[in-house]
Design a protein around this motif. Sequence first.
Motif, PDB file in Angstrom:
ATOM      1  N   LYS A  69       1.165  -0.867   0.020  1.00  0.00           N
ATOM      2  CA  LYS A  69      -0.304  -0.348   0.420  1.00  0.00           C
ATOM      3  C   LYS A  69       0.868   0.733   0.144  1.00  0.00           C
ATOM      4  O   LYS A  69       2.257   0.671   0.055  1.00  0.00           O
ATOM      5  N   ASP A  70       0.179   2.290  -0.433  1.00  0.00           N
ATOM      6  CA  ASP A  70       1.224   3.792  -0.080  1.00  0.00           C
ATOM      7  C   ASP A  70       1.830   3.932   0.606  1.00  0.00           C
ATOM      8  O   ASP A  70       3.206   4.477   0.753  1.00  0.00           O
ATOM      9  N   ASN A  71       1.240   4.087   2.289  1.00  0.00           N
ATOM     10  CA  ASN A  71       1.806   3.807   3.040  1.00  0.00           C
ATOM     11  C   ASN A  71       2.174   2.394   3.871  1.00  0.00           C
ATOM     12  O   ASN A  71       2.596   2.502   5.390  1.00  0.00           O
ATOM     13  N   GLY A  72       2.114   1.290   3.204  1.00  0.00           N
ATOM     14  CA  GLY A  72       2.350   0.652   4.381  1.00  0.00           C
ATOM     15  C   GLY A  72       2.186  -1.160   3.982  1.00  0.00           C
ATOM     16  O   GLY A  72       3.043  -1.197   2.432  1.00  0.00           O
ATOM     17  N   PHE A  73       2.858  -2.082   4.258  1.00  0.00           N
ATOM     18  CA  PHE A  73       2.530  -3.690   3.338  1.00  0.00           C
ATOM     19  C   PHE A  73       2.765  -4.481   4.403  1.00  0.00           C
ATOM     20  O   PHE A  73       2.699  -4.732   5.525  1.00  0.00           O
ATOM     21  N   SER A  74       2.467  -5.774   3.400  1.00  0.00           N
ATOM     22  CA  SER A  74       2.435  -7.463   4.469  1.00  0.00           C
ATOM     23  C   SER A  74       3.260  -8.161   4.372  1.00  0.00           C
ATOM     24  O   SER A  74       3.546  -8.532   3.260  1.00  0.00           O
ATOM     25  N   VAL A  75       4.272  -8.958   4.929  1.00  0.00           N
ATOM     26  CA  VAL A  75       4.911  -9.794   4.474  1.00  0.00           C
ATOM     27  C   VAL A  75       4.266 -11.337   5.799  1.00  0.00           C
ATOM     28  O   VAL A  75       4.004 -11.075   6.848  1.00  0.00           O
ATOM     29  N   ALA A  76       4.499 -12.249   5.269  1.00  0.00           N
ATOM     30  CA  ALA A  76       3.874 -13.763   4.984  1.00  0.00           C
ATOM     31  C   ALA A  76       5.831 -14.196   6.359  1.00  0.00           C
ATOM     32  O   ALA A  76       6.054 -14.681   5.664  1.00  0.00           O
ATOM     33  N   ILE A  77       4.753 -14.893   7.062  1.00  0.00           N
ATOM     34  CA  ILE A  77       6.646 -15.520   8.301  1.00  0.00           C
ATOM     35  C   ILE A  77       6.613 -17.003   8.568  1.00  0.00           C
ATOM     36  O   ILE A  77       5.328 -17.253   8.484  1.00  0.00           O
ATOM     37  N   ILE A  78       7.528 -17.636   7.666  1.00  0.00           N
ATOM     38  CA  ILE A  78       7.784 -18.820   8.443  1.00  0.00           C
ATOM     39  C   ILE A  78       7.409 -19.234   9.455  1.00  0.00           C
ATOM     40  O   ILE A  78       8.234 -18.776  10.414  1.00  0.00           O
ATOM     41  N   PRO A  79       7.263 -20.571  10.132  1.00  0.00           N
ATOM     42  CA  PRO A  79       7.856 -20.985  11.432  1.00  0.00           C
ATOM     43  C   PRO A  79       9.385 -20.462  11.149  1.00  0.00           C
ATOM     44  O   PRO A  79       9.689 -20.428  13.011  1.00  0.00           O
ATOM     45  N   TYR A  80       9.720 -21.343  10.493  1.00  0.00           N
ATOM     46  CA  TYR A  80      11.217 -21.167  10.443  1.00  0.00           C
ATOM     47  C   TYR A  80      11.775 -19.235  11.380  1.00  0.00           C
ATOM     48  O   TYR A  80      12.154 -19.316  12.184  1.00  0.00           O
ATOM     49  N   THR A  81      11.089 -18.511  10.219  1.00  0.00           N
ATOM     50  CA  THR A  81      11.374 -16.972  10.318  1.00  0.00           C
ATOM     51  C   THR A  81      10.926 -16.790  12.147  1.00  0.00           C
ATOM     52  O   THR A  81      11.826 -16.238  12.660  1.00  0.00           O
ATOM     53  N   TYR A  82      10.046 -17.276  11.993  1.00  0.00           N
ATOM     54  CA  TYR A  82       9.357 -16.781  13.375  1.00  0.00           C
ATOM     55  C   TYR A  82      10.115 -17.324  14.981  1.00  0.00           C
ATOM     56  O   TYR A  82      10.420 -16.149  15.822  1.00  0.00           O
ATOM     57  N   ALA A  83      10.528 -18.613  14.549  1.00  0.00           N
ATOM     58  CA  ALA A  83      11.326 -18.798  15.549  1.00  0.00           C
ATOM     59  C   ALA A  83      12.811 -18.207  16.391  1.00  0.00           C
ATOM     60  O   ALA A  83      13.003 -18.276  17.457  1.00  0.00           O
ATOM     61  N   HIS A  84      13.532 -18.240  14.628  1.00  0.00           N
ATOM     62  CA  HIS A  84      14.579 -18.039  14.574  1.00  0.00           C
ATOM     63  C   HIS A  84      15.294 -16.392  14.465  1.00  0.00           C
ATOM     64  O   HIS A  84      16.333 -15.620  14.264  1.00  0.00           O
ATOM     65  N   THR A  85      14.175 -15.487  14.090  1.00  0.00           N
ATOM     66  CA  THR A  85      14.743 -14.124  14.552  1.00  0.00           C
ATOM     67  C   THR A  85      13.887 -13.374  16.100  1.00  0.00           C
ATOM     68  O   THR A  85      13.070 -13.812  16.721  1.00  0.00           O
ATOM     69  N   ASN A  86      13.696 -11.941  16.441  1.00  0.00           N
ATOM     70  CA  ASN A  86      13.241 -11.662  17.073  1.00  0.00           C
ATOM     71  C   ASN A  86      11.399 -11.020  16.362  1.00  0.00           C
ATOM     72  O   ASN A  86      11.216 -10.342  17.475  1.00  0.00           O
ATOM     73  N   PHE A  87      11.303 -11.627  15.125  1.00  0.00           N
ATOM     74  CA  PHE A  87       9.742 -11.637  14.837  1.00  0.00           C
ATOM     75  C   PHE A  87       8.929 -12.003  15.739  1.00  0.00           C
ATOM     76  O   PHE A  87       8.224 -11.657  15.823  1.00  0.00           O
ATOM     77  N   HIS A  88       9.152 -13.042  16.918  1.00  0.00           N
ATOM     78  CA  HIS A  88       8.673 -13.800  17.690  1.00  0.00           C
ATOM     79  C   HIS A  88       7.955 -12.279  18.974  1.00  0.00           C
ATOM     80  O   HIS A  88       7.057 -12.617  19.490  1.00  0.00           O
ATOM     81  N   THR A  89       8.862 -11.631  18.808  1.00  0.00           N
ATOM     82  CA  THR A  89       8.810 -10.969  19.974  1.00  0.00           C
ATOM     83  C   THR A  89       7.548  -9.622  19.568  1.00  0.00           C
ATOM     84  O   THR A  89       7.377  -8.380  20.073  1.00  0.00           O
ATOM     85  N   PHE A  90       7.401  -9.605  18.829  1.00  0.00           N
ATOM     86  CA  PHE A  90       6.418  -8.109  18.159  1.00  0.00           C
ATOM     87  C   PHE A  90       5.248  -8.564  18.068  1.00  0.00           C
ATOM     88  O   PHE A  90       4.120  -9.582  17.983  1.00  0.00           O
ATOM     89  N   LYS A  91       4.802  -7.709  18.472  1.00  0.00           N
ATOM     90  CA  LYS A  91       2.911  -7.517  18.891  1.00  0.00           C
ATOM     91  C   LYS A  91       2.586  -6.459  17.606  1.00  0.00           C
ATOM     92  O   LYS A  91       3.168  -5.093  17.532  1.00  0.00           O
ATOM     93  N   LYS A  92       1.635  -5.766  17.984  1.00  0.00           N
ATOM     94  CA  LYS A  92       0.672  -4.621  17.556  1.00  0.00           C
ATOM     95  C   LYS A  92       1.506  -3.089  18.415  1.00  0.00           C
ATOM     96  O   LYS A  92       1.224  -3.056  19.434  1.00  0.00           O
ATOM     97  N   GLY A  93       1.813  -2.091  17.366  1.00  0.00           N
ATOM     98  CA  GLY A  93       2.438  -1.385  17.966  1.00  0.00           C
ATOM     99  C   GLY A  93       4.066  -1.251  18.061  1.00  0.00           C
ATOM    100  O   GLY A  93       4.656  -0.743  18.302  1.00  0.00           O
ATOM    101  N   SER A  94       4.528  -2.249  17.337  1.00  0.00           N
ATOM    102  CA  SER A  94       5.894  -2.460  18.569  1.00  0.00           C
ATOM    103  C   SER A  94       6.959  -1.994  16.893  1.00  0.00           C
ATOM    104  O   SER A  94       5.909  -1.811  15.779  1.00  0.00           O
ATOM    105  N   ILE A  95       7.871  -1.042  16.967  1.00  0.00           N
ATOM    106  CA  ILE A  95       8.777   0.003  15.753  1.00  0.00           C
ATOM    107  C   ILE A  95       9.710  -0.899  15.451  1.00  0.00           C
ATOM    108  O   ILE A  95      10.807  -1.617  16.305  1.00  0.00           O
ATOM    109  N   VAL A  96       9.967  -0.634  14.196  1.00  0.00           N
ATOM    110  CA  VAL A  96      10.496  -1.770  13.635  1.00  0.00           C
ATOM    111  C   VAL A  96      11.906  -1.214  12.841  1.00  0.00           C
ATOM    112  O   VAL A  96      11.207   0.074  12.356  1.00  0.00           O
ATOM    113  N   ASN A  97      12.935  -1.419  12.152  1.00  0.00           N
ATOM    114  CA  ASN A  97      13.925  -0.695  11.789  1.00  0.00           C
ATOM    115  C   ASN A  97      13.934  -0.647  10.235  1.00  0.00           C
ATOM    116  O   ASN A  97      12.892  -2.330   9.731  1.00  0.00           O
TER     117      ASN A  97
END
Length: 198
Positions: A150-178
């Motif tokens: 979208k003009d000001n956003g996007f979505s991504v799909a995260i597989i279980p491996y990425t979820y477990a082996h990155t800090n994506f598992h700590t993200f929740k609504k409102g989390s700020i990211v680089n």
Amino acid sequence: MFTGIIEDLGVIEALNQEDTNLHLTIKSKLASELKIDQSVSHNGVCLTVIDLSPTTYTVTAIKETLDKTTLNSLKLGAIVNLERGLKLGARLDGHMVQGHVDQVGQCVGVEEQNGSWIFRFEYDSSLGNVTIEKGSVTVNGVSLTVVDSKDNGFSVAIIPYTYAHTNFHTFKKGSIVNLEFDVIGKYVSRLYAKTSIS
């Protein structure tokens, strides 16, 4: 240069302010393989190793980096995505990542989908950054494919491996990211802006 394929999850062991600089000491299994002056990506931010121990290493973030990224919000015990610089001749499993954060974004939604997750992010589009569907984007240093753009956003799909082996598992609504946007897309966008003005 990096690939956006995370090698380890580091833990912030110490944060030491010196004038406007912040020294970050990270515990990681990579510490024993690093050397002084080596570049390491921390949640997508390229920083230089300045000190080493067998289990930790230290990097320094200057004021400009702290102002433009989420590093200034890290706390002791925080989990950080880590990747060493791209080795020439190695396979490029992600995409070309510079380790130069373009801006921060915010997680605005997390949806579990039978074993995978859809994460939605928004960002300030006035800075001129763009995504395209099936294009590349880097979130906290993780190379990802854009599902919905979208003009000001996007979505991504995260597989279980990425979820477990990155800090994506700590993200929740409102989390700020680089966020680092695709370098080719940035050049095309800049060139298009110049040609449409003239």
